[in-house]
Scaffold this motif. Structure first.
Motif, PDB file in Angstrom:
ATOM      1  N   TYR A  38      -8.149  -0.357  -7.930  1.00  0.00           N
ATOM      2  CA  TYR A  38      -6.856  -1.037  -7.433  1.00  0.00           C
ATOM      3  C   TYR A  38      -6.485  -2.268  -7.853  1.00  0.00           C
ATOM      4  O   TYR A  38      -7.662  -3.183  -7.816  1.00  0.00           O
ATOM      5  CB  TYR A  38      -6.859  -1.029  -5.901  1.00  0.00           C
ATOM      6  CG  TYR A  38      -6.922   0.546  -5.275  1.00  0.00           C
ATOM      7  CD1 TYR A  38      -5.581   1.388  -5.258  1.00  0.00           C
ATOM      8  CD2 TYR A  38      -8.125   0.968  -5.011  1.00  0.00           C
ATOM      9  CE1 TYR A  38      -5.874   2.573  -4.578  1.00  0.00           C
ATOM     10  CE2 TYR A  38      -8.063   2.381  -4.574  1.00  0.00           C
ATOM     11  CZ  TYR A  38      -6.782   3.215  -4.242  1.00  0.00           C
ATOM     12  OH  TYR A  38      -7.261   4.391  -3.754  1.00  0.00           O
ATOM     13  N   THR A  41      -0.401  -6.307  -6.670  1.00  0.00           N
ATOM     14  CA  THR A  41       0.930  -6.342  -7.548  1.00  0.00           C
ATOM     15  C   THR A  41       1.847  -6.248  -6.735  1.00  0.00           C
ATOM     16  O   THR A  41       2.017  -5.836  -5.547  1.00  0.00           O
ATOM     17  CB  THR A  41       0.723  -4.955  -8.343  1.00  0.00           C
ATOM     18  OG1 THR A  41       2.029  -5.140  -9.106  1.00  0.00           O
ATOM     19  CG2 THR A  41       0.884  -3.865  -7.813  1.00  0.00           C
ATOM     20  N   CYS A  43       4.568  -4.433  -5.494  1.00  0.00           N
ATOM     21  CA  CYS A  43       4.897  -3.099  -5.753  1.00  0.00           C
ATOM     22  C   CYS A  43       5.591  -2.745  -4.528  1.00  0.00           C
ATOM     23  O   CYS A  43       5.867  -1.369  -4.350  1.00  0.00           O
ATOM     24  CB  CYS A  43       3.744  -2.138  -6.189  1.00  0.00           C
ATOM     25  SG  CYS A  43       2.414  -2.143  -4.956  1.00  0.00           S
ATOM     26  N   ASP A  63      -2.262  -1.316  -5.887  1.00  0.00           N
ATOM     27  CA  ASP A  63      -1.696   0.058  -6.502  1.00  0.00           C
ATOM     28  C   ASP A  63      -3.052   0.453  -7.362  1.00  0.00           C
ATOM     29  O   ASP A  63      -3.687  -0.452  -7.569  1.00  0.00           O
ATOM     30  CB  ASP A  63      -0.452  -0.495  -7.258  1.00  0.00           C
ATOM     31  CG  ASP A  63       0.510   0.844  -7.519  1.00  0.00           C
ATOM     32  OD1 ASP A  63      -0.086   1.932  -7.287  1.00  0.00           O
ATOM     33  OD2 ASP A  63       1.479   0.599  -8.248  1.00  0.00           O
ATOM     34  N   ARG A 121       2.620   5.531  -3.010  1.00  0.00           N
ATOM     35  CA  ARG A 121       3.459   5.679  -4.174  1.00  0.00           C
ATOM     36  C   ARG A 121       4.923   6.595  -3.792  1.00  0.00           C
ATOM     37  O   ARG A 121       5.691   6.441  -4.703  1.00  0.00           O
ATOM     38  CB  ARG A 121       2.682   6.006  -5.494  1.00  0.00           C
ATOM     39  CG  ARG A 121       1.883   5.151  -5.921  1.00  0.00           C
ATOM     40  CD  ARG A 121       0.986   5.547  -6.923  1.00  0.00           C
ATOM     41  NE  ARG A 121       0.549   4.626  -7.991  1.00  0.00           N
ATOM     42  CZ  ARG A 121       0.480   4.579  -9.108  1.00  0.00           C
ATOM     43  NH1 ARG A 121       0.665   5.852  -9.456  1.00  0.00           N
ATOM     44  NH2 ARG A 121      -0.145   3.580  -9.711  1.00  0.00           N
ATOM     45  N   TYR A 126       8.274   2.045  -2.261  1.00  0.00           N
ATOM     46  CA  TYR A 126       7.419   1.642  -3.653  1.00  0.00           C
ATOM     47  C   TYR A 126       8.152   0.985  -4.771  1.00  0.00           C
ATOM     48  O   TYR A 126       9.107   1.679  -5.330  1.00  0.00           O
ATOM     49  CB  TYR A 126       6.645   2.960  -3.866  1.00  0.00           C
ATOM     50  CG  TYR A 126       5.653   2.917  -5.041  1.00  0.00           C
ATOM     51  CD1 TYR A 126       4.477   1.916  -4.984  1.00  0.00           C
ATOM     52  CD2 TYR A 126       5.766   3.523  -6.133  1.00  0.00           C
ATOM     53  CE1 TYR A 126       3.819   1.874  -5.966  1.00  0.00           C
ATOM     54  CE2 TYR A 126       5.099   3.370  -7.267  1.00  0.00           C
ATOM     55  CZ  TYR A 126       3.793   2.392  -7.154  1.00  0.00           C
ATOM     56  OH  TYR A 126       3.069   2.423  -8.351  1.00  0.00           O
ATOM     57  N   GLY A 128       6.613   0.151  -7.921  1.00  0.00           N
ATOM     58  CA  GLY A 128       5.491   0.206  -8.967  1.00  0.00           C
ATOM     59  C   GLY A 128       6.495   0.370 -10.253  1.00  0.00           C
ATOM     60  O   GLY A 128       7.495   1.053 -10.330  1.00  0.00           O
ATOM     61  N   GLY A 129       5.707  -0.204 -11.346  1.00  0.00           N
ATOM     62  CA  GLY A 129       6.485   0.248 -12.745  1.00  0.00           C
ATOM     63  C   GLY A 129       7.336  -0.783 -13.019  1.00  0.00           C
ATOM     64  O   GLY A 129       7.842  -0.742 -14.224  1.00  0.00           O
TER      65      GLY A 129
END
Length: 189
Positions: A38, A41, A43, A63, A121, A126, A128-129
């Protein structure tokens, strides 16, 4: 002096963000630790503390992928219920994190299992990305009940530096925030 019986019932908590410098619970040992699998981040969309539902900010989460250097706290076993209630109220109020027991490597070489909070997620908050530029643009514009999202990032980095923890990804996003804020000001003019 603590007996071995009590020591066996102690447990560990892993802090990777504000828990590192503001744990808010009693503990009897603090050790630098690395969590593999992990990474720390930005996120999680913040709809209250560092943003609003219309203009969310970003806050830290764990994450999947990489590793994370943080702090492990050993908590006396006789305080398990009290500390777990506190952690769940602090970290699980909107269910954006999963509570997990994960293996850490302590700086002194010990391997322990610790409770920590990992980004969900599948949660609506969330984030993320995101690219670094996208994250910086969100942070530059966001304000919530606890203040500017920029202040959250700067404060986090300051605390990490004071603890001699480097987070290159977070440092990179921080470098992108000022140009993002300048672009937003220019675009609004």
């Amino acid at each position: 002096m603590r007996t071995d019986k009590h020591h066996i019932n102690d447990f560990w908590v892993f802090g990777y963000g504000s828990l590192m410098w503001r744990p808010g619970f009693a503990h009897v040992e603090t050790v630098r630790a690395r969590l593999h699998g992990y990474r720390r981040t930005l996120c999680i969309y913040s709809h209250v503390h560092r943003g609003t539902p219309d203009h969310p900010g970003l806050v830290l989460g764990l994450d999947a992928g990489g590793s994370c250097l943080g702090i492990a706290f050993r908590v006396p076993g006789d305080m398990t219920d009290e500390v777990m209630v506190y952690l769940r109220e602090r970290e699980m109020s909107n269910r954006v994190y999963h509570e997990k027991w994960l293996r850490l490597r302590l700086a002194d070489g010990r391997d322990v299992r610790a409770v920590t909070y990992v980004a969900d997620r599948h949660h609506a908050q969330y984030a993320g990305g995101l690219t670094g530029a996208d994250a910086a643009a969100i942070i530059a514009a966001a304000h919530g009940e606890a203040g500017a999202n920029v202040d959250y990032v700067v404060n986090t980095l300051e605390h990490l530096r004071n603890m001699r923890v480097r987070d290159h990804a977070l440092e990179h996003i921080n470098e992108l925030i000022r140009p993002a804020a300048e672009r937003q000001t220019h675009d609004a003019a």
